[in-house]
Design a protein around this motif. Structure first.
Motif, PDB file in Angstrom:
ATOM      1  N   PHE A  35      62.085  45.614   8.987  1.00 34.11           N
ATOM      2  CA  PHE A  35      60.891  45.045   8.356  1.00 34.11           C
ATOM      3  C   PHE A  35      60.125  44.088   9.282  1.00 34.11           C
ATOM      4  O   PHE A  35      58.953  43.827   9.067  1.00 34.11           O
ATOM      5  N   ASN A  36      60.783  43.549  10.301  1.00 39.43           N
ATOM      6  CA  ASN A  36      60.093  42.628  11.211  1.00 39.43           C
ATOM      7  C   ASN A  36      59.631  43.279  12.505  1.00 39.43           C
ATOM      8  O   ASN A  36      58.752  42.756  13.181  1.00 39.43           O
ATOM      9  N   GLY A  37      60.259  44.394  12.871  1.00 38.38           N
ATOM     10  CA  GLY A  37      60.042  44.956  14.192  1.00 38.38           C
ATOM     11  C   GLY A  37      58.593  45.263  14.538  1.00 38.38           C
ATOM     12  O   GLY A  37      58.014  44.641  15.437  1.00 38.38           O
ATOM     13  N   PRO A  38      57.978  46.228  13.843  1.00 38.10           N
ATOM     14  CA  PRO A  38      56.625  46.631  14.236  1.00 38.10           C
ATOM     15  C   PRO A  38      55.628  45.470  14.271  1.00 38.10           C
ATOM     16  O   PRO A  38      54.714  45.449  15.093  1.00 38.10           O
ATOM     17  N   GLY A  39      55.809  44.496  13.387  1.00 34.84           N
ATOM     18  CA  GLY A  39      54.922  43.339  13.381  1.00 34.84           C
ATOM     19  C   GLY A  39      54.960  42.584  14.711  1.00 34.84           C
ATOM     20  O   GLY A  39      53.945  42.049  15.168  1.00 34.84           O
ATOM     21  N   ARG A  40      56.125  42.534  15.330  1.00 33.70           N
ATOM     22  CA  ARG A  40      56.229  41.832  16.616  1.00 33.70           C
ATOM     23  C   ARG A  40      55.519  42.590  17.730  1.00 33.70           C
ATOM     24  O   ARG A  40      55.288  42.052  18.809  1.00 33.70           O
ATOM     25  N   TYR A  41      55.201  43.854  17.493  1.00 39.81           N
ATOM     26  CA  TYR A  41      54.504  44.664  18.496  1.00 39.81           C
ATOM     27  C   TYR A  41      53.035  44.869  18.121  1.00 39.81           C
ATOM     28  O   TYR A  41      52.388  45.799  18.579  1.00 39.81           O
ATOM     29  N   GLY A  42      52.533  43.977  17.283  1.00 33.02           N
ATOM     30  CA  GLY A  42      51.106  44.021  16.960  1.00 33.02           C
ATOM     31  C   GLY A  42      50.738  44.999  15.864  1.00 33.02           C
ATOM     32  O   GLY A  42      49.559  45.159  15.544  1.00 33.02           O
ATOM     33  N   CYS A  43      51.738  45.677  15.278  1.00 35.90           N
ATOM     34  CA  CYS A  43      51.441  46.625  14.210  1.00 35.90           C
ATOM     35  C   CYS A  43      51.448  45.895  12.871  1.00 35.90           C
ATOM     36  O   CYS A  43      51.824  44.733  12.787  1.00 35.90           O
ATOM     37  N   LEU A  44      51.025  46.620  11.819  1.00 33.41           N
ATOM     38  CA  LEU A  44      50.947  45.976  10.508  1.00 33.41           C
ATOM     39  C   LEU A  44      52.339  45.726   9.928  1.00 33.41           C
ATOM     40  O   LEU A  44      52.583  44.698   9.309  1.00 33.41           O
ATOM     41  N   GLY A  45      53.264  46.649  10.136  1.00 28.70           N
ATOM     42  CA  GLY A  45      54.610  46.461   9.603  1.00 28.70           C
ATOM     43  C   GLY A  45      55.405  47.746   9.680  1.00 28.70           C
ATOM     44  O   GLY A  45      55.025  48.684  10.383  1.00 28.70           O
ATOM     45  N   LEU A  46      56.515  47.777   8.912  1.00 21.42           N
ATOM     46  CA  LEU A  46      57.361  48.971   8.908  1.00 21.42           C
ATOM     47  C   LEU A  46      56.749  50.075   8.052  1.00 21.42           C
ATOM     48  O   LEU A  46      56.972  51.263   8.301  1.00 21.42           O
ATOM     49  N   GLY A  47      55.962  49.663   7.044  1.00 22.14           N
ATOM     50  CA  GLY A  47      55.310  50.651   6.177  1.00 22.14           C
ATOM     51  C   GLY A  47      56.314  51.582   5.553  1.00 22.14           C
ATOM     52  O   GLY A  47      57.313  51.148   4.978  1.00 22.14           O
ATOM     53  N   THR A  48      56.080  52.884   5.690  1.00 24.54           N
ATOM     54  CA  THR A  48      56.959  53.882   5.088  1.00 24.54           C
ATOM     55  C   THR A  48      57.986  54.398   6.083  1.00 24.54           C
ATOM     56  O   THR A  48      58.678  55.379   5.794  1.00 24.54           O
ATOM     57  N   ALA A  49      58.080  53.781   7.259  1.00 20.56           N
ATOM     58  CA  ALA A  49      59.031  54.210   8.294  1.00 20.56           C
ATOM     59  C   ALA A  49      58.814  55.667   8.688  1.00 20.56           C
ATOM     60  O   ALA A  49      59.760  56.382   8.984  1.00 20.56           O
ATOM     61  N   ALA A  50      57.565  56.103   8.651  1.00 22.73           N
ATOM     62  CA  ALA A  50      57.220  57.460   9.079  1.00 22.73           C
ATOM     63  C   ALA A  50      56.706  57.385  10.510  1.00 22.73           C
ATOM     64  O   ALA A  50      55.673  56.778  10.765  1.00 22.73           O
ATOM     65  N   VAL A  51      57.467  57.964  11.421  1.00 25.01           N
ATOM     66  CA  VAL A  51      57.137  57.862  12.837  1.00 25.01           C
ATOM     67  C   VAL A  51      56.465  59.162  13.297  1.00 25.01           C
ATOM     68  O   VAL A  51      57.042  60.237  13.183  1.00 25.01           O
ATOM     69  N   VAL A  52      55.230  59.033  13.748  1.00 25.66           N
ATOM     70  CA  VAL A  52      54.496  60.198  14.241  1.00 25.66           C
ATOM     71  C   VAL A  52      54.313  60.032  15.746  1.00 25.66           C
ATOM     72  O   VAL A  52      53.694  59.066  16.198  1.00 25.66           O
ATOM     73  N   VAL A  53      54.899  60.952  16.498  1.00 22.78           N
ATOM     74  CA  VAL A  53      54.933  60.811  17.951  1.00 22.78           C
ATOM     75  C   VAL A  53      53.811  61.628  18.597  1.00 22.78           C
ATOM     76  O   VAL A  53      53.568  62.772  18.220  1.00 22.78           O
TER      77      VAL A  53
END
Ligand SMILES: Cc1cc2nc3c(=O)[nH]c(=O)nc-3n(C[C@H](O)[C@H](O)[C@H](O)COP(=O)(O)O)c2cc1C
Ligand code: SF4
Ligand code: FES
Lengths: 451, 172
Positions: A313-331
């Motif tokens: 829940f904290n990870g993506p926010g530290r990289y400037g993203c909005l958050g974890l959201g739905t944890a759907a990773v699109v590469v």
């Protein structure tokens, strides 16, 4: 690294895994029997609170805490709504659960309804899931026939009805107050909060809205216990009193340019790199990665050099993203143009804005027109600043809109432009060599005299 | 305006009913599920849309009457969801081609363009023989099968031009 033994997805390989018979043979509904036999609603709320479970629908709000916001000693009715509108681009984990293990979800709904003292639950499913619709409908019928739903469930004195309610292809119905308006038979215009649904929700009564995966987690917590749940994931930072931690298993949806797209269960906190390598089988065609969406398109973008980002829940926010959201990773691999990505993102949000707030309605439509102009080779460097201005000014975070859809529209703009500006500038200059540096306003169309 | 006129007309018995007795009974059977009649709007629209492949204005008036609403209430909800057809029925099969990000990355645009050429219709239109309505969709929640298409209740996975042709051939 040894693979995490799936729990939420433990049943999905079994033949007829969607039936009551197979579910019960694997120990299904024993958690519900325990709850109804020996626990009070208060006990269940406290247990879920202690587990640290946070909502899987996108916002990550602590589930037990949400339940305690319901007014005490309310004469009722209190409503429970299951949010199965799952429409965030990249996301399909709820579909997995509903198609392959609908009873795990229903057991969670019954337990959650008991805990919140709801006697009616609405199961709001998006229209585009015909198989899930049919399986859940069948599962509900099985429950009624087996005395697991209806009056006096398993002789406990507790009664619950679950009604399926079908959406009509509108993303905004996933926003919890849009969902409530939609059930009420109105256009799905999100409501201004407060009042929050827990105080005044469906039919103006106290209401809890939870996600499908959240319900499945409730089943597992009641079945396996708080200690089990807390042993998985990322514990709360003791230095940060506001960190609620990221406990439990999570369903990650992996798609885009990977060899093995799919829905995978892993402990919260797995990194993008690990997910791609261990589950996704690497990038397609041996290419290099360029970027990834960390949790549905609303969450923004990570560059390939940021793939060490932990998906908690904290990870993506530290990289400037909005958050974890739905944890759907699109590469996205190195062949993807950021112009193309942004155009696609703007197209989605312009299409899905409900039109209620001017900054969102106009901002999403305007950003799509700007991206169309850039894509067509008529862009100007200045357009990137205009797009950033839109991105920085729409949403509930800047405080200009009613719901979070606008934040979701803003994040891809902000991340793509700030993280990939040289590429975007190069595209504009290459495709519009005459006009790329133009800073004059684009002349308006001549107005017809309207009287 | 139109809505009201048709409604008055119908009530004076000069227009045929659009909803069959069976549809009316089915709509009424849903009323006990909700504490308000208005909440049956979306289920009723689905019910009619499924049978008639569109919800003509006359049906809107009849639904409103069952639910004790103004026709405008029902029309307001209907028009919010781009899903419901109103002017004319959609084809035998409604084919939704996903255009959101995961499908887009893997060639959804080409699939949609191919189907559009092959069927001779633009997205949103129905083929002259009434067999297929081609439409684009936002994320169908099946991104592991990108690019994909939902046709009726069947999900077509990992599409390319060839598979899209097979789908058309089967229907023709
Ligand atoms: C634009 C928008 C769309 C959303 N779509 C969904 C959705 O499809 N499914 C979902 O569970 N939550 C969705 N949410 C989040 C819900 O508003 C709500 O937070 C969630 O259903 C609560 O459940 P949880 O606490 O179990 O996560 C959306 C939010 C926004 C702002
Ligand atoms: S932010 Fe956008 S989607 Fe949300 S209520 Fe406002 S206009 Fe509608
Ligand atoms: S992006 Fe096409 S199904 Fe999700």
């Amino acid at each position: 690294m040894t693979r995490f033994e799936p729990v939420l997805l433990a049943n999905i390989e079994k033949p007829d895994c969607h039936t009551l018979k197979v579910y019960e043979a694997g120990g299904g509904y024993s958690a519900l029997r325990k709850v109804l036999g020996s626990m009070s609603p208060h006990d269940v709320r406290e247990l879920v609170k202690a587990s640290g479970l946070r909502g899987r629908g996108g916002a990550g709000f602590p589930t037990g805490l949400k339940w305690t916001f319901l007014p005490k000693d309310h004469p009722g009715p209190i409503y429970f709504c299951l949010n199965a509108d799952e429409s965030e681009p990249g996301t399909f984990n709820n579909r997995y659960l509903m198609e392959f293990d609908p009873h795990q979800v229903l057991e969670g709904v019954i337990i959650s309804s008991f805990a919140t003292r709801a006697s009616t639950a609405y199961f709001y499913m998006r229209y585009e899931y015909p198989t899930a619709w049919q399986r859940v409908q069948q599962a509900v019928e099985e429950c009624y026939a087996a005395g697991l739903l209806g009056k006096n469930i398993l002789g406990s004195g507790y009664s619950l009805d679950i009604y399926l309610h079908r959406g009509a292809a509108a993303y905004i119905c996933g926003e919890e107050t849009g969902l409530i308006e939609s059930i009420e038979g109105k256009r799905a215009w999100p409501r201004i909060k407060p009042p929050f649904p827990a105080v005044e929700g469906l039919f103006r009564k106290p209401t809890v809205v939870n996600n499908v995966e959240t319900a499945a987690c409730v089943t597992q917590i009641l079945s396996r216990g708080v200690d089990w749940f807390k042993s998985i994931g990322v514990p709360a930072d003791p230095q940060n009193p506001r960190d609620a931690g990221s406990y439990g298993p999570k369903l990650y949806c992996l798609s885009g340019h990977v060899n093995r797209p799919g829905c995978y269960e892993a402990p919260l906190g797995i990194t993008v790199n690990e997910l791609i390598a261990e589950y996704g089988g690497g990038i397609r065609g041996g290419r290099k990665a360029k970027a990834a969406i960390p949790g549905g398109i609303s969450m923004g973008l990570l560059t390939a050099s940021e793939f060490d980002c932990p998906l908690d829940f904290n990870g993506p926010g530290r990289y400037g993203c909005l958050g974890l959201g739905t944890a759907a990773v699109v590469v996205m691999d190195e062949t993807v143009s950021m112009v193309d990505f942004l155009h696609n993102s703007c197209q989605f949000f312009a299409h899905e804005s409900c039109g209620q707030c001017t900054p969102c309605r106009e901002g999403t439509a305007w950003s799509l027109r700007l991206m169309q102009r850039i894509k067509a080779g008529k862009g100007r460097w200045k357009d990137l600043d205009l797009l950033l201005e839109i991105g920085d000014n729409i949403g509930i975070i800047p405080g200009t809109t009613i719901c979070g859809l606008a934040d979701g529209a803003a994040w891809p703009l902000k991340n793509a432009i700030r993280k990939f500006r040289p590429e975007l500038e190069e595209y504009i200059k290459r495709t519009n060599p005459q006009g790329y540096a133009e800073t004059n306003a684009v002349p308006a169309l001549q107005l017809l005299g309207i009287h | 305006m139109n809505v009201i006129e048709q409604g008055t007309d119908r009530m004076s018995g000069t227009t045929e009913r659009v909803l069959t007795d069976e549809m009316v009974a089915e709509i009424q059977s849903l009323l006990p599920r909700y504490p308000s009649k208005q909440a049956v709007t979306l289920p009723a629209l689905h019910l009619v849309h499924e049978r008639l492949r569109h919800v003509p204005l006359a049906a809107v008036v009849e639904i409103a009457e069952i639910l004790g609403l103004a026709p405008a209430d029902v029309q307001d909800t209907l028009s919010f969801y781009g899903f419901f057809k109103q002017d004319r029925p959609h084809g035998n099969v409604r084919a939704w081609v996903c255009r959101s990000i995961s499908c887009h990355l893997l060639g959804a645009e080409e699939v949609l363009a191919h189907l559009s050429r092959r069927l001779g219709v633009k997205p949103g239109e129905t083929t002259a023989d009434g067999k297929i309505t081609l439409e684009y969709a936002e994320c169908l929640g099946a991104c592991e099968f990108a690019p994909c298409m939902l046709a009726g209740t069947t999900l077509h996975r990992c599409l390319d031009a060839q598979k899209a042709d097979q789908f058309v051939d089967q229907l023709k």
